[in-house]
Design an enzyme around this catalytic site. Structure first.
Site, mmCIF file in Angstrom:
data_model
loop_
_atom_site.group_PDB
_atom_site.id
_atom_site.type_symbol
_atom_site.label_atom_id
_atom_site.label_comp_id
_atom_site.label_asym_id
_atom_site.label_seq_id
_atom_site.Cartn_x
_atom_site.Cartn_y
_atom_site.Cartn_z
ATOM 1 N N ALA A 136 0.855 -1.181 0.000
ATOM 2 C CA ALA A 136 0.000 0.000 0.000
ATOM 3 C C ALA A 136 0.894 1.235 0.000
ATOM 4 C CB ALA A 136 -0.918 -0.003 1.222
ATOM 5 N N GLU B 128 -1.026 2.545 7.086
ATOM 6 C CA GLU B 128 -1.085 3.672 6.149
ATOM 7 C C GLU B 128 -1.767 4.890 6.762
ATOM 8 O OE1 GLU B 128 0.802 3.301 3.716
ATOM 9 O OE2 GLU B 128 0.979 1.129 3.848
#
EC number: 3.4.11.-
Length: 895
Positions: free
Chosen positions: A295, A331
């Site tokens: 990610a 994230e």
């Protein structure tokens, strides 16, 4: 890092809305997209088709601080059509030359006369390549509901690939605001970092719309993002009022709900933890079909592999849910730690990644306490980092980075997992309250700015009153870690411990004269209360003595309870013998049972104890109930099994594995029971897979029966059983089994299921079928980023597979290298392919191949692999006979 010289004075790029000369670089991007059904999907603004290219216009406000006739910018794979500079209140000056320095990824714009001191606007019109390399601005292939192949256009800029999308000063410390506009087909979704503020028809084409996005906060180029494609979404609001959306492939919105739930819980958790609000009005999480990393934390628009974001309630396994929760937590942590405050240069990358890799576990523990996630941290991150950092070819957490090719190389277990482990140790040393105070001060002081490692230490030191900088510098500025040697003596009601430190090396203890040392936070507990730390000291010298009061002669003493300190431990024989019953009777905490076993395994590989001693210890785990302890044990037995595949007694270690795992396998059974939870599902999958691979006949027979039913749809296998069943039937299967598995792969609608199959295909044994799997890895059926796991699966499954995979990589090197353009997937491919060899000549062969086929971003990985091969060779020479004798003895005399 902006070039400074007589022809190029230092430029200051002011924030658009500030009069003060802050670093800033507003960018206005206009991009037109027409069709996403062809490999050349993009048209330029002038509406002329340019094969495989896109066209962009941007302008930047600059402050010229000293007259110059040149401007140097980062630029790669871009052709500039025109460039000009318009001084404020003056006439436009057209650039007369563009000199590209391709190796340094720069372009010099030359002007016919000097740009005079003062403010102005730089305008650039250029054409870029919409590449298929999963970096910069690239195309991502997906299949529409009609079965037609289509393309989305997406960005991936970290670390140094924004320069492939637009000419810029592509360094983390040169921050800017960005105004982005996209001209796109009206039936496509277009997203960027900020919310849409205007959408209107494009006057030159009724099929297009122009979308303008709000001005971003001041931020680094690597965090800019835009995505254009076909997506559905699910939406919610966090308790603190932030709009959260999860974008999924068309028709799969349901699969975004789990990530949405995690994200809406996570944002307020971080807001409260940092005591700093999330600064943007929205955050989007989007699943990208072709994506190299797991990610990417682009501010306000986080991009993910599909397998790191999408969860199907019926077809996703427990480990996938846990993975999605961790990646979302990671994230979103970056939105503060990395995006709001950014490292000043890539030397401090670990600040971003180490911190996020630690706090993702804190977040998941908050959202899902039933995951026992901190115990899993020790197996997944802590021990992995210790293993890599024991090599002579490791590196310090803080690494000087020069050329862009060097940046990819430090996205490794040192920056992430060692970084997370030393942050965890630091958090334990300072205490949660002072740690949070320090974090809040750091974020407030440096918000919208850049910071270094020392800046964080200063804030934590002021909050805690402890010598944070002195302690932590020993962990971040030098590579490696200590082994703590412990001896004890009973003195009345006290236990006196003699503790010493020296550098631990994978090849044995450090024996050089200049032995590095660390400032080591040492905690101690006793059998009176294994959960409670009885004493804490800071070991700031080579050795010391510690008195632990109130310890009876029959009680054990344990150093490093919770396995928090980043070091190995070697106990005296008497201390170890006192601790071992705590493994059998489970009085030692699970994380400490794991740590004890892992330390001893590592000491055996380093030649400091016999491997036979570790095998005897492993047999004491026969009553072990904890998933993570079994997981770490399984991993180490896998390493040993791989090593012994180079001997003629490989079957004996399989028998050892069967004997060890059979009792827990019988206890768990095949079907989940009422009251079982997440960890039971993970343990069942692990144990059945281990037994099946090792050739446990009852497991093999049941796996084959259930696989037949699954293929026929009566009943379909639960998601948690698919990996162990697929692995078992393939390991002991034939060409028909492989064909059936490839058919299941083709039919799978979910990327998680495709990946699940891809990872186990390499278990097939026949040489011709191994070749078939390797050819499949490079076929159109496998997404580019997943080729690595197919080849790695072959290499990790058997001695024959390892040889075949290495030959395949050599034979197809040019295609593989071009596919990944020297990114971190190349490093991963090399490690997975060659790390398991244990033959004298192989280290030289690997080294020779990469001398003639350079992979600059993987140089350190090649060194580490060669070192590991030599360590395996030495381990086998040293212990093979003793292991063989022990395994034969435990079978007893033939009947």
């Amino acid at each position: 890092h902006l070039p400074v010289g007589p022809s190029l004075p230092r430029l200051v790029f002011p924030h658009r809305k500030c009069k003060a000369p802050l670093v800033g670089l507003p960018v206005f991007v206009f991009i037109t997209f027409l069709s996403f059904c062809k490999p050349q999907p993009v048209l330029c603004l002038a509406a002329e088709v340019i094969a495989g290219e896109w066209r962009c216009f941007l302008c930047r406000c600059l402050q010229v601080t000293q007259a110059t006739n040149q401007i140097v910018m980062n630029c790669a794979d871009i052709d500039i059509i025109t460039a000009s500079f318009v001084p404020q209140g003056g006439e436009e000056i057209n650039a007369t030359g563009f000199n590209y320095q391709n190796e340094d990824e720069k372009v010099t714009l030359s002007f016919p006369s000097a740009l005079q001191k003062g403010s102005g606007t730089l305008k650039v019109d250029f054409v870029g390549e919409l590449n298929d390399k999963m970096k910069g601005f690239y195309r991502s292939k997906y299949t529409a509901a009609t079965g037609e192949s289509r393309y989305a256009a997406v960005t991936q800029f970290e670390a140094t690939d924004a320069r492939r999308a637009f000419p810029c000063w592509d360094e983390p410390a040169i921050k800017a605001t960005f105004d982005i506009a996209l001209i796109v087909p009206k039936d496509r979704v277009a997203l960027s970092n900020m919310n849409v503020i205007d959408r209107k028809p494009y006057p030159e084409d009724e099929n297009l719309v122009e979308m303008k996005f709000a001005t971003t906060p001041i931020m680094s180029t690597y965090l800019v993002a835009f995505v254009i494609g076909e997506y559905d979404f699910v939406e919610s609001q966090s308790s603190d009022g932030i709009t959260v959306r999860v974008y999924t492939p068309i028709g799969k919105a349901e699969q975004g709900k789990f990530a949405l739930e995690v994200a809406t819980k996570t944002l307020p958790f971080y807001k409260d933890y940092f005591n700093v609000p999330y600064p943007l009005p929205k955050i989007d999480l989007i699943a990208i079909a072709d994506f190299a990393a797991g990610a990417m934390e682009n501010w306000g628009l986080v991009t993910y592999r599909e397998t790191a974001l999408l969860i199907d309630p019926k077809n996703s396994c427990s480990s996938s849910r846990q993975w999605v929760a961790l990646v979302v937590g990671h994230e979103l942590a970056h939105q503060w730690f990395g995006n709001l405050v950014t490292m000043e240069w890539w030397t401090h990358l670990w600040l971003n990644e180490g911190f996020a890799s630690w706090i993702e576990y804190l977040c998941v523990d908050h959202c899902f306490p039933e995951y026992d996630i901190w115990t899993q941290f020790v197996s997944a991150d802590y021990t992995r980092a210790l293993e890599l950092d024991a090599l002579d070819s490791s590196h310090a957490i803080e690494v000087n980075v020069g050329h862009p090719s060097e940046v990819d190389e430090i996205f490794d277990a040192i920056s992430y997992s060692k970084g997370a482990s030393v942050i965890r140790m630091l958090h334990n040393y300072t205490g949660d309250e002072d740690f949070r105070k320090g974090m809040n001060a750091y974020l407030l002081k440096f918000q919208h700015k850049n910071a270094s490692t020392e800046d964080l230490w200063d804030c934590l030191e002021q909050a805690s009153g402890k010598p944070i900088a002195a302690v932590m510098s020993s962990w971040t500025k030098q590579m490696g870690f200590p082994i703590i040697e412990v001896e004890e003596e009973q003195q009345g009601d006290d236990r006196v411990l003699k503790i010493s430190q020296k550098k631990f090396c994978a090849s044995g203890p450090h024996s050089g004269e200049d032995c590095p040392s660390w400032m080591v936070p040492v905690s101690i507990c006793t059998s009176e209360d294994p959960k409670c730390t009885k004493l804490k000291v800071l070991l700031d010298r080579p050795e010391t003595s510690i008195t632990v009061s109130g310890v009876a002669p029959d009680q054990w003493v344990k150093v490093n309870p919770g396995t928090v300190g980043f070091y190995r431990i070697q106990y005296s024989t008497a201390m170890l013998e006192r601790l071992l019953p705590g493994v059998r009777d489970l009085s030692l905490q699970p994380v400490d049972r794991l740590g004890l076993q892992n330390d001893l395994f590592s000491l055996s590989r380093a030649g400091m104890i016999s491997t036979v001693e570790v095998l005897k210890l492993m047999e004491a785990f026969v009553n072990e109930p904890n998933y993570t302890v079994w997981s770490d044990l399984s991993c180490n037995l896998g390493v040993l099994s791989s090593l012994l595949s180079h001997t003629d007694f490989h079957e004996e270690i399989q028998e050892f594995i069967r004997d060890l795992f059979t009792p827990i396998g019988l206890e768990l059974g095949w079907d989940c029971k009422p009251g079982e939870g997440h960890l039971d599902a993970l343990l069942r999958s692990l144990v059945l897979g281990k037994l099946g691979k090792a050739g446990h006949k009852p497991t093999l027979e049941e796996a084959r029966r259930r696989f037949r039913d699954h293929v026929e749809g009566k009943p379909v296998l639960p998601a948690d059983l698919r990996s162990p069943v697929y692995l078992t039937v393939l390991k002991h299967g034939d060409s028909a089994t492989l064909d059936t598995m490839l058919k299941l792969h083709k039919q799978a609608d979910m990327q998680e299921e495709k990946n699940r199959i891809e990872r186990v295909l390499g278990a097939i044994s026949a040489p011709d079928l191994i070749q078939k799997v390797l050819s499949f890895a490079l076929s159109e059926e496998v997404r580019p980023q997943d080729t690595v796991s197919v080849i790695g699966g072959v290499a990790g499954s058997s001695k024959q597979g390892r040889k075949a995979a290495w030959k395949f990589v050599k034979d197809n090197w040019e295609e593989l290298y071009n596919r990944y353009q020297g990114g971190f997937l190349i490093s991963r491919l090399i490690k997975l392919t060659v790390d398991g060899f244990a033959v004298d000549k192989m280290a030289a062969e690997v080294k020779s191949f990469f001398e003639s086929h350079p992979a600059p971003s993987a140089e350190r990985t090649v060194q580490q692999c060669c070192e590991n091969i030599n360590l395996n060779v030495a381990w086998l020479k040293r212990d093979a006979d003793d292991i063989s004798q022990y395994l034969l003895q435990r079978r007893g005399p033939p009947v």
